[in-house]
Design an enzyme around this catalytic site. Sequence first.
Site, short mmCIF file in Angstrom:
data_model
loop_
_atom_site.label_atom_id
_atom_site.label_comp_id
_atom_site.label_asym_id
_atom_site.label_seq_id
_atom_site.Cartn_x
_atom_site.Cartn_y
_atom_site.Cartn_z
N CYS A 38 0.84 -1.20 0.00
CA CYS A 38 0.00 0.00 0.00
C CYS A 38 0.88 1.25 0.00
O CYS A 38 2.05 1.21 0.37
CB CYS A 38 -0.89 -0.04 1.24
SG CYS A 38 -1.86 1.44 1.55
N THR A 40 0.69 3.54 2.10
CA THR A 40 1.12 3.73 3.49
C THR A 40 2.44 3.02 3.75
O THR A 40 3.33 3.55 4.43
CB THR A 40 0.03 3.19 4.44
OG1 THR A 40 -1.17 3.93 4.25
CG2 THR A 40 0.46 3.32 5.90
N HIS A 43 5.33 4.99 2.45
CA HIS A 43 5.68 6.09 3.37
C HIS A 43 6.52 5.57 4.53
O HIS A 43 7.51 6.19 4.93
CB HIS A 43 4.42 6.76 3.91
CG HIS A 43 3.68 7.59 2.91
ND1 HIS A 43 4.19 8.75 2.39
CD2 HIS A 43 2.45 7.43 2.35
CE1 HIS A 43 3.31 9.28 1.54
NE2 HIS A 43 2.26 8.48 1.50
N GLU A 64 -2.62 -5.14 4.44
CA GLU A 64 -3.46 -5.77 3.44
C GLU A 64 -3.02 -7.23 3.33
O GLU A 64 -1.90 -7.51 2.87
CB GLU A 64 -3.31 -5.08 2.08
CG GLU A 64 -3.63 -3.59 2.11
CD GLU A 64 -3.38 -2.92 0.77
OE1 GLU A 64 -3.59 -1.69 0.70
OE2 GLU A 64 -2.95 -3.59 -0.19
N ILE A 176 -6.97 1.71 -6.37
CA ILE A 176 -8.29 1.98 -5.79
C ILE A 176 -9.18 2.69 -6.80
O ILE A 176 -10.37 2.38 -6.92
CB ILE A 176 -8.15 2.80 -4.49
CG1 ILE A 176 -7.39 1.98 -3.44
CG2 ILE A 176 -9.52 3.20 -3.95
CD1 ILE A 176 -7.10 2.72 -2.16
N ASP A 196 -5.62 10.46 -15.12
CA ASP A 196 -4.29 10.13 -14.61
C ASP A 196 -3.28 10.67 -15.63
O ASP A 196 -3.67 11.23 -16.65
CB ASP A 196 -4.12 8.61 -14.42
CG ASP A 196 -3.14 8.26 -13.29
OD1 ASP A 196 -1.93 8.51 -13.48
OD2 ASP A 196 -3.58 7.79 -12.24
#
Length: 348
Positions: A38, A40, A43, A64, A176, A196
């Site tokens: 992910c 996240t 990061h 996940e 997503i 995009d």
Amino acid sequence: MKALYKSGPHAGFELVERPEPEAGPSDVKIRVMTTGICGTDLHIQSWDAWAQGIIETPLIAGHEFYGEVVEIGEDVRDVKVGDRVSGEGHVVCGICRNCRAGRRQMCIHTVSVGVQRDGAFAEYVVIPETNVWVHHDESVTPELGAIFDPFGNAVHTALSFPLVGEDVLITGAGPIGLMAIAVARHAGARKIAITDVSAPRLELARQMGVDLAVDVSKMRVRDAQQELGMREGFDIGLEMSGHPTALPEMIDNMNHGGRIAMLGLPSQSIDIDWGKVVTHMLTLKGIYGREMFETWYAMSAMLSSNPVLHRNISAVVTDKLSAKDWEKGFEIARNGTGGKVVLDWTEL
């Protein structure tokens, strides 16, 4: 057990041996089979300002996942050893006002798996029984089960407003955003456009059946409206990118009374024409995570009843690697040109 471990407040992970987690009385211990990477996790790996502000090390990241239950606590009532499961990554307190009112996704004391407690980038993970989602549909593969968390984000966002007969604009064709195409189509949307700048991701969107994939480095959303034969703007906006120009352009292209659900997290302040929001009577709604557990029921129901949606959501996984090749997996995910990257923890 093997685990991707962040030993201290610095960039990177290490694939090392760590003690297996122990299940408490109300917990479930799961043998992890697959995990999704992910944003996240990116990061946390890079240890940027966001990660430094929310993460306490040491930590095993990852939220996940799909796996098999191998142990249950003495107070566990329904989950059984051998169940194939995914997990809701937000562990809630159960006693704040929102929890007691049945709005658990709004718990003010939420603790996130793989962020504030050890997660699933490991051979085993432990979560409360209340966070376990048992898969009763045998068509849910380990790869599909690993992306139920982000699929839930797409479902929660896309189903925030009624979609039957509506024209939908999705900004951001990451995994997503791509899944939101399938959900919006299932829910009865009329025209669906997605934006995009990544040609591979826009091609994935076309394969998902989007009506128009817009490269915003070459074409504006207003031109896309004309190409779709629209006269009055989009009815529903799903902001998935967090890009600073996405929301302002979305607002400029909404019909009066349009409704916007925002999942993308901006990395900087965004200048919004609030006068247009007011005079055009727009609704903006923030989305975080999944509705617990209405979103999970909706996900499972849609997958079991719609073979086309099942195929399209499964196709969002474009890369699967052994967990021992995690660095390559993270590199592919960070490049942001494909779909979802899944790590296989059965191959170490």
